[in-house]
Design an enzyme around this catalytic site. Structure first.
Site, short mmCIF file in Angstrom:
data_model
loop_
_atom_site.label_atom_id
_atom_site.label_comp_id
_atom_site.label_asym_id
_atom_site.label_seq_id
_atom_site.Cartn_x
_atom_site.Cartn_y
_atom_site.Cartn_z
N HIS A 1 0.82 -1.22 0.00
CA HIS A 1 0.00 0.00 0.00
C HIS A 1 0.85 1.26 0.00
O HIS A 1 0.59 2.20 -0.75
CB HIS A 1 -0.95 -0.01 1.20
CG HIS A 1 -1.93 1.13 1.15
ND1 HIS A 1 -1.58 2.42 1.51
CD2 HIS A 1 -3.22 1.18 0.74
CE1 HIS A 1 -2.64 3.20 1.34
NE2 HIS A 1 -3.64 2.47 0.88
N ALA B 1 -5.73 -8.74 3.14
CA ALA B 1 -6.91 -9.26 2.44
C ALA B 1 -7.10 -8.41 1.19
O ALA B 1 -6.50 -7.35 1.04
CB ALA B 1 -8.13 -9.16 3.35
N GLY C 1 -8.96 -6.00 -0.77
CA GLY C 1 -9.96 -4.93 -0.86
C GLY C 1 -9.88 -4.31 -2.24
O GLY C 1 -9.33 -4.91 -3.17
N HIS D 1 -8.08 -1.97 -3.45
CA HIS D 1 -6.73 -1.73 -3.99
C HIS D 1 -6.23 -2.96 -4.74
O HIS D 1 -5.57 -2.85 -5.78
CB HIS D 1 -5.74 -1.40 -2.88
CG HIS D 1 -6.06 -0.14 -2.15
ND1 HIS D 1 -6.51 0.99 -2.79
CD2 HIS D 1 -5.98 0.18 -0.84
CE1 HIS D 1 -6.70 1.95 -1.90
NE2 HIS D 1 -6.40 1.48 -0.71
#
Lengths: 121, 121
Positions: free
Chosen positions: A9, A71, A73, A75
């Protein structure tokens, strides 16, 4: 040649990236010849596109992207496939495959459970 | 009595929470009597405060919060301690300790490296 991108991220504080360096080092300790780079969605460099471009410049023609996320999501499910598609348009000879997020691996889940129980004393 | 809160970020898509359920199940498979709840920062319920309140209602007086994050960014370093401090003001008899993020555990890092190498074939 096959390469690996660790897709993360990104965050504002620089130490956030430390576990990514450790994962990359653990991979290289086992398979020193594999081209493996980190690539971030935001806030950190290299970006995902920069990581892929760097591997292509080293002769990589096949990339497996592993989302270093707990997990999947938006993105991982939306942003990442869109970026991968755009990059493959720029590099028509390149194949990019996207693996499941690391947090979905049963062995990783087991290791997390062990760590959590240890932390809880 | 001691309890565990698995602190997660939360996401818009409901399946995102699946690995958290699996981690909780892996913990309960080993230690069925330990009170363990998930608590999210945003977008998902229960919130972190709801998770803590639920444990307190079950008689828990000591909570270890384990951030189910790859690394400690501002959510773990700033938001979480602030929330924990606010909750301890509401529950003066409650002790909350915050563990390192799961992604900082050497065993978790090793399991991630193993998974990544397997995914890369």
């Amino acid at each position: 040649m096959k390469g690996i991108v660790l897709f993360g991220h990104g965050a504002r504080n620089a130490e956030w990236v430390e576990p990514f360096h450790r994962i990359r080092a653990a991979i290289l300790a086992r398979v020193p010849e594999v081209p493996v780079e980190m690539g971030f969605l935001e806030l950190m460099r290299p970006t995902f596109a920069e990581a892929v471009d760097g591997l292509v410049a080293r002769g990589v023609t096949e990339i497996v992207v592993v989302p270093v996320f707990m997990a999947a999501g938006s993105h991982v499910k939306k942003d990442l496939p869109l970026m991968a598609a755009e990059i493959m348009e720029r590099h028509p000879q390149l194949e990019i495959a996207i693996a499941a997020a690391v947090g979905e691996s049963p062995q990783v889940i087991d290791a997390m459970a062990t760590y959590i129980l240890g932390a809880a004393g």
